[in-house]
Design an enzyme around this catalytic site. Sequence first.
Site, mmCIF file in Angstrom:
data_model
loop_
_atom_site.group_PDB
_atom_site.id
_atom_site.type_symbol
_atom_site.label_atom_id
_atom_site.label_comp_id
_atom_site.label_asym_id
_atom_site.label_seq_id
_atom_site.Cartn_x
_atom_site.Cartn_y
_atom_site.Cartn_z
ATOM 1 N N PHE A 1 4.678 -7.778 -2.424
ATOM 2 C CA PHE A 1 5.556 -8.444 -3.395
ATOM 3 C C PHE A 1 6.356 -9.596 -2.790
ATOM 4 C CE2 PHE A 1 8.791 -5.814 -1.407
ATOM 5 C CZ PHE A 1 9.898 -6.651 -1.440
ATOM 6 N N GLU B 1 11.659 0.248 9.338
ATOM 7 C CA GLU B 1 11.780 -1.101 8.772
ATOM 8 C C GLU B 1 12.693 -0.984 7.543
ATOM 9 O OE1 GLU B 1 8.360 -2.711 6.640
ATOM 10 O OE2 GLU B 1 8.776 -4.685 7.478
ATOM 11 N N LYS C 1 -5.926 -8.694 -5.807
ATOM 12 C CA LYS C 1 -4.976 -7.809 -6.486
ATOM 13 C C LYS C 1 -3.583 -8.167 -5.987
ATOM 14 C CE LYS C 1 -2.953 -4.030 -5.830
ATOM 15 N NZ LYS C 1 -1.669 -4.331 -6.493
ATOM 16 N N GLU D 1 1.797 -5.582 -8.050
ATOM 17 C CA GLU D 1 2.062 -5.277 -9.463
ATOM 18 C C GLU D 1 3.519 -5.592 -9.817
ATOM 19 O OE1 GLU D 1 1.485 -3.287 -7.015
ATOM 20 O OE2 GLU D 1 2.479 -1.331 -7.170
ATOM 21 N N ARG D 2 4.323 -5.922 -8.768
ATOM 22 C CA ARG D 2 5.743 -6.175 -9.026
ATOM 23 C C ARG D 2 6.049 -7.652 -9.273
ATOM 24 N NH1 ARG D 2 8.655 -2.503 -4.582
ATOM 25 N NH2 ARG D 2 6.838 -2.811 -3.285
ATOM 26 N N CYS E 1 8.500 -10.254 6.370
ATOM 27 C CA CYS E 1 7.976 -9.456 7.484
ATOM 28 C C CYS E 1 8.368 -10.073 8.816
ATOM 29 C CB CYS E 1 6.470 -9.331 7.389
ATOM 30 S SG CYS E 1 5.685 -10.918 7.549
HETATM 31 P P1 NAD Z 1 3.393 -2.231 -0.257
HETATM 32 O O1 NAD Z 1 2.612 -1.634 0.867
HETATM 33 O O2 NAD Z 1 4.231 -1.340 -1.084
HETATM 34 O O3 NAD Z 1 2.387 -2.946 -1.288
HETATM 35 C C1 NAD Z 1 1.393 -3.827 -0.835
HETATM 36 C C2 NAD Z 1 0.167 -3.686 -1.730
HETATM 37 O O4 NAD Z 1 -0.397 -2.380 -1.562
HETATM 38 C C3 NAD Z 1 0.491 -3.849 -3.208
HETATM 39 O O5 NAD Z 1 -0.522 -4.647 -3.796
HETATM 40 C C4 NAD Z 1 0.493 -2.429 -3.731
HETATM 41 O O6 NAD Z 1 -0.005 -2.332 -5.048
HETATM 42 C C5 NAD Z 1 -0.413 -1.667 -2.799
HETATM 43 N N1 NAD Z 1 0.074 -0.305 -2.513
HETATM 44 C C6 NAD Z 1 1.368 0.106 -2.477
HETATM 45 N N2 NAD Z 1 1.428 1.409 -2.122
HETATM 46 C C7 NAD Z 1 0.160 1.803 -1.937
HETATM 47 C C8 NAD Z 1 -0.426 3.045 -1.543
HETATM 48 N N3 NAD Z 1 0.327 4.099 -1.294
HETATM 49 N N4 NAD Z 1 -1.765 3.104 -1.438
HETATM 50 C C9 NAD Z 1 -2.529 2.034 -1.682
HETATM 51 N N5 NAD Z 1 -2.027 0.834 -2.066
HETATM 52 C C10 NAD Z 1 -0.707 0.725 -2.186
HETATM 53 O O7 NAD Z 1 4.221 -3.422 0.365
HETATM 54 P P2 NAD Z 1 5.337 -4.264 -0.364
HETATM 55 O O8 NAD Z 1 6.540 -3.410 -0.544
HETATM 56 O O9 NAD Z 1 4.770 -4.958 -1.531
HETATM 57 O O10 NAD Z 1 5.637 -5.376 0.748
HETATM 58 C C11 NAD Z 1 6.557 -5.185 1.783
HETATM 59 C C12 NAD Z 1 5.872 -4.767 3.073
HETATM 60 O O11 NAD Z 1 4.886 -5.732 3.418
HETATM 61 C C13 NAD Z 1 6.819 -4.722 4.253
HETATM 62 O O12 NAD Z 1 6.528 -3.583 5.010
HETATM 63 C C14 NAD Z 1 6.496 -5.991 5.031
HETATM 64 O O13 NAD Z 1 6.786 -5.942 6.400
HETATM 65 C C15 NAD Z 1 5.034 -6.104 4.779
HETATM 66 N N6 NAD Z 1 4.582 -7.473 4.963
HETATM 67 C C16 NAD Z 1 3.901 -7.751 6.099
HETATM 68 C C17 NAD Z 1 3.475 -9.047 6.342
HETATM 69 C C18 NAD Z 1 2.750 -9.382 7.588
HETATM 70 O O14 NAD Z 1 2.103 -10.438 7.642
HETATM 71 N N7 NAD Z 1 2.824 -8.535 8.618
HETATM 72 C C19 NAD Z 1 3.747 -10.058 5.405
HETATM 73 C C20 NAD Z 1 4.432 -9.725 4.233
HETATM 74 C C21 NAD Z 1 4.845 -8.415 4.024
#
Ligand code: NAD
Length: 539
Positions: A191, A422, A215, A218-219, A323
């Site tokens: 998101f 985190e 994909k 969804e937020r 991140c």
């Molecule tokens: P998230 O893991 O909740 O969601 C990411 C994606 O995975 C979404 O599309 C979501 O629908 C899906 N998802 C969520 N939970 C899932 C599950 N249990 N099983 C399968 N799919 C699932 O992450 P977020 O809250 O949207 O984003 C924040 C996180 O992303 C932080 O931990 C941040 O550090 C990380 N991030 C990392 C980078 C990087 O390049 N290292 C960049 C941006 C964000």
Amino acid sequence: MPLSTFPLRARTFATSAHVKALSAAARPKADQLSAQWKGTSATGGTTKNFIGGEFIESKSTEWIELHDPSTQTVLSRVPQTTDSEFQQAVDAASHAYKSWSRTSVITRQRFVMELQHLLRRNADAIANSIVLEQGKTLADAHGDLLRGLQVVETAAGITSNLLGDKIEVSKDMDTEVRRVPLGVCASIAPFNFPAMIPLWTIPVAAVTGNTLILKPSERDPGAAMIIAELCQQAGLPAGVLNVVHGGVSTVNAICDNPAIRAISFVGGDKAGRHIYELGTKNGKRVQANLGAKNHAVLMPDANKNLALNSIVGAAFGAAGQRCMAVSVAVLVGDAQSWLPELVERAQKLKVSGGFEKDADLGPLISPAAKARVTGLIASAEEDGGKIVLDGRGVEVPGYPDGNFVGPTIIEAGTPMRCYQEEIFGPVLIVLRAETLDDAIDLINENRYGNGTAIFTQSGATARKFETEVNVGQIGINVPIPVPLPMFAWSGNKGSVLGDIGFYGKSGINFYTQNKTTTSLWRAEDAVGNRAAVDMPTHH
Ligand code: NAD
């Protein structure tokens, strides 16, 4: 893993929260977005899937409500894409692959060049959508797009970057290596960068001849829907890019579908580990960028003004939801006495709705995220940490219902939960170290390896730091050292899974495979009549 173990995080339409009015600054932008773009709504309508070149209303019975995080106003409803809709997207991508993969590299290059013009021309719409759905400030939303645009621009170099190799390996015998696409690929986005992360994959996958199923989170999928429409306007044929929405079941459908050859994932550890394990088990290539804890080391010889401003900006910008946010400051030796000044500068930041002109940071993405962040702040108190600046309970005039947390600074120790996890909010952990060696040791002990920075005026100190610290992206007097896309993302340790990074040369490697052809065109073979029976030895 069974689907039922993963509840959808967002609230569904049936359990709708109260609907509040948008701010005066946001209302005209919301109206404009809903009127001008086919795939997204900011006025209570629905977000469409984009399948085979059409923006299609889902027939799903399960919808996820999307709220403005500053006011809780319902902006849109996002479908939990049905199995048959998902399969239509895969079929469209498979069908489009047959012709797109054979389209000349010049045509594919022209697509990204057109796309970059259109993204620039429509930057305001994309940024407005990001502010509405994600909550970050308008200037920061433009930065989100800009960092994605740089990947689009670099992808235009594909005509040079995709050149293959060829050598005569024996008399009249040539071996040639070509980089060919993989097939249908998928990209799963978080998101926090609704434009940048989709743009890490769309241009690179497309210029290398793949088709893609995206994909978005969804937020906040609105920016991705505008980008999809602009891809179409830029001449991308139907089915090369498809966008499907939903939560865990859409993710699992991606991991399980045999037609999908590769998955790019950016997001948190739990989802990333699951996707990496399931995807690779099913024989797919997976690149996964995960969570982080980024340390900034403050040396006593640093330019104090630059260092303190940099750390405050990188810790609290985007409400800490980056991140590469600086989430830990390590004050070395005499620099420990700078803590009051760090607090003073953080205190001056203005928390407000993202469209407000003087806002420095906006709200967190959801009430659940706010509860998590405030819970971790409270845990610091219980674990013996000292909260030197407390952003809980911040009051934001005009936005009584937003998910706001103000800048928070906690003096903590490494065993505490607030350091180990985190936080992903506007919370800076402060650690003290006597020497540079102590600072390097504690950074190397941390399980993450996304980014780190040092502030010093000594070249020798900087050199020692960059040599000894085991983190993939290092800043020297630079707080958020994200490499531009002529380089590749290079986070390490627990911040990544998979071996091939995003964008840059790695991005091209990820989306292509080598094909070698060895050919023999010998003049005498045309007239000869003797078969060679010995093992070829390439003399
Ligand atoms: P998230 O893991 O909740 O969601 C990411 C994606 O995975 C979404 O599309 C979501 O629908 C899906 N998802 C969520 N939970 C899932 C599950 N249990 N099983 C399968 N799919 C699932 O992450 P977020 O809250 O949207 O984003 C924040 C996180 O992303 C932080 O931990 C941040 O550090 C990380 N991030 C990392 C980078 C990087 O390049 N290292 C960049 C941006 C964000």
